[in-house]
Design an enzyme around this catalytic site. Structure first.
Site, PDB file in Angstrom:
ATOM      1  N   LYS A   1       0.629  -1.327  -0.330  1.00 45.09           N
ATOM      2  CA  LYS A   1       0.299   0.090  -0.191  1.00 45.09           C
ATOM      3  C   LYS A   1       0.862   1.716   0.312  1.00 45.09           C
ATOM      4  CE  LYS A   1      -4.368  -1.852   0.826  1.00 45.09           C
ATOM      5  NZ  LYS A   1      -3.386  -3.392   1.525  1.00 45.09           N
TER       6      LYS A   1
HETATM    7  C1  PLP Z   1      -4.586  -4.538   1.441  1.00 47.24           C
HETATM    8  C2  PLP Z   1      -3.562  -6.307   1.327  1.00 47.24           C
HETATM    9  C3  PLP Z   1      -3.920  -6.882  -0.070  1.00 47.24           C
HETATM   10  C4  PLP Z   1      -5.256  -6.722  -1.031  1.00 47.24           C
HETATM   11  O1  PLP Z   1      -4.469  -5.999  -1.905  1.00 47.24           O
HETATM   12  P1  PLP Z   1      -6.636  -4.843  -3.047  1.00 47.24           P
HETATM   13  O2  PLP Z   1      -5.773  -4.055  -3.389  1.00 47.24           O
HETATM   14  O3  PLP Z   1      -7.206  -5.142  -1.582  1.00 47.24           O
HETATM   15  O4  PLP Z   1      -6.804  -6.440  -3.314  1.00 47.24           O
HETATM   16  C5  PLP Z   1      -2.930  -8.227   0.208  1.00 47.24           C
HETATM   17  N1  PLP Z   1      -2.043  -8.145   0.693  1.00 47.24           N
HETATM   18  C6  PLP Z   1      -1.526  -7.306   1.530  1.00 47.24           C
HETATM   19  C7  PLP Z   1      -0.936  -8.151   2.500  1.00 47.24           C
HETATM   20  C8  PLP Z   1      -2.705  -5.623   1.881  1.00 47.24           C
HETATM   21  O5  PLP Z   1      -2.272  -5.075   2.597  1.00 47.24           O
END
Ligand code: PLP
Length: 476
Positions: free
Chosen positions: A113
């Site tokens: 993120k």
């Molecule tokens: C947010 C997240 C996901 C999922 O990503 P999306 O964009 O919601 O599909 C997967 N793995 C981790 C570690 C995350 O922080």
């Protein structure tokens, strides 16, 4: 480039206007009006660029109302060695002959993120300064999203963050990461309750339009289009790096596949958009955990969100979803970008609790390249153990979901790139279970757990939260 609503009820708006709000005014999601097309030559011309330069090129196709020089400055600040541990920002690491990891977790909070949030922090500050506005971000987090937002927005002019987390329900690492921040514009609030209580408080305050307007409240959730656009960049980067060693005359049509550990469908949606722009992606493989609403959709053509009672707490917690808001953007494309058909599908969802797209099922793979699979706790443990035994590399449980499903979808001669969505240090318990290895903190964060923590404890009390925000909200 202008942005419209999937449901057709919003006047076209420029990038900097939609950055502050991912949701369209008619309840739909904001999408670009057209899909920019890149020829093979244009993509090839991106090969020599640094990550920040590449981000400038891709984002300039979407943020057309921001002067290019300003965009370049923001990308350079976001994708710098101050924020990312790896010099190349996104390193690729092979774990066997066909599968490589795309390292998206080199940022300050050790999860993917950061990739989008660091750019969003830069661009929000920029847009706010030019429109003479302030933004008070209110959010609920059980981990990754909240910390990524705080690290991206700390110290930014005209922005404050009010992040609610459930008291006593986060890991020591997550608490230390968020609560150790000392920036005056970051407010951590530990609510006596569970994550849903936090989310309900956010909903209540965001739904109070008068309060929302008076204090310029906003959110940065996974439907934010600024995040989606910034995530496209690493699909281009990964393709370029995966094809660096391919003979120059074979590169143009050289296809790779991606597997993406998915929750709210944000990350893989960016892959879908990159593919639609002309990036030679063969397959986009969606990996789900036990909360496999999306795997079900891509296998059956029926999208059926689940209730809280059928949403499981798993050992890949950032993928524990009951519905996946961003799927609306993909279904918009699936329905030929027809706002009337899309709106009808969402009416069907409201009335029946599901959308039946079985007629479109074959196109999910043949036209859009989507495949999918599910991984369980036992799969994660086995995959972490096996990848470690065969390559010496320790992966986190979300990435393990990805590798497990990727292995079921590799095709001869097609490199499979698995997006690494978090670092294993964030999930020491499952790593110990799988390998017996006791992971410490990454070296550059060694003293994080010792730092003093700053957090306000609060009851599950909307009035108290209102008062807290009213007193501390930033103003333009
Ligand atoms: C947010 C997240 C996901 C999922 O990503 P999306 O964009 O919601 O599909 C997967 N793995 C981790 C570690 C995350 O922080």
């Amino acid at each position: 480039m202008k942005y419209i609503s999937t449901r057709g009820g919003m006047a076209p708006a420029p990038y900097s206007a939609i950055l502050l709000e991912g949701l369209a005014t008619d309840g739909g999601l904001v999408v670009p009006e057209t899909v920019p097309q890149l020829t093979a030559e244009r993509i090839e011309a991106l090969r020599g660029l640094s990550y920040a330069e590449l981000a400038t090129e891709i984002l300039s196709l979407y943020a057309t109302d921001i002067p290019r020089a300003d965009l370049a400055q923001m990308c350079a600040a976001a994708y710098s060695s101050e924020n990312f541990v790896a010099e190349e920002i996104v390193p690729l690491t092979a774990i066997d002959e066909q599968i490589s990891l795309v390292g998206l977790s080199e940022g300050p909070t050790l999860a993917f993120k950061d990739m989008a949030m660091q750019f969003l922090g830069q661009s929000l500050e920029y847009v706010l300064a030019r429109s003479d506005r302030a933004l008070n971000i209110i959010g609920a987090t059980s981990g990754d999203t909240g910390s990524a937002a705080e690290y991206a927005l700390r110290g930014k002019e005209g922005i404050a963050v009010f992040m609610l987390s459930p008291q006593g329900r986060m890991s020591d690492f997550q608490r230390a990461q968020m609560y150790s921040l000392t920036d005056a514009n970051i407010h951590n609030i530990a609510v006596a309750g569970v994550f849903d209580d936090c989310q309900n408080l956010v909903k209540e305050l965001s739904g109070d339009l008068e309060f929302k307007r008076a204090h310029e409240l906003g959110t940065v959730n996974s439907i934010n289009l600024g995040r989606i656009s910034a995530q496209m960049v690493y699909y281009f980067w990964a393709w370029l790096r995966a094809t660096d060693a391919v003979a120059a005359d074979e590169r143009a049509a050289f296809e790779v596949s991606f597997t993406v550990p998915s929750g709210n469908f944000g990350n893989i949606l960016s892959g879908h958009m990159a593919r639609a722009m002309g990036l030679p992606i063969r397959r986009l493989v969606l990996a789900a955990n036990e909360n496999n609403v999306l795997d079900q959709f891509f296998r059956t053509g029926i999208y059926e969100p689940r209730g809280a009672a059928e949403t499981y707490a798993t050992s890949s917690p950032s993928m524990d979803i009951s519905k996946a808001s961003n799927i609306e953007r993909f279904i918009f494309d699936l329905l030929g970008r027809d706002t009337a058909r899309l709106a009808a599908a969402w009416e069907e969802l409201a009335e029946t609790g599901r959308i039946d797209l079985t007629q479109e099922l074959p196109r999910l793979d043949t036209e859009f390249g989507f495949q999918s699979g599910t991984s369980t706790h036992a799969d994660r443990v086995a995959t972490i153990r096996d990848v470690h035994a065969s390559s010496g590399i320790i992966i986190d449980p979300h990435t393990a979901d990805g590798v497990k499903v990727a292995r079921e979808h590799v095709e001869p001669g097609i490199p499979m790139l698995v997006l690494e969505t978090a670092k294993p240090e964030k999930f020491p318990d499952i790593v110990r279970e799988a390998t017996g290895i006791e992971l410490g903190m990454p070296e550059h964060l060694a003293d994080l757990l010792e730092l003093p923590q700053h957090v306000t404890e609060m009851g599950n009390d909307a009035a108290a939260l209102r008062a807290f925000i009213a007193e501390r909200a930033v103003q333009a």
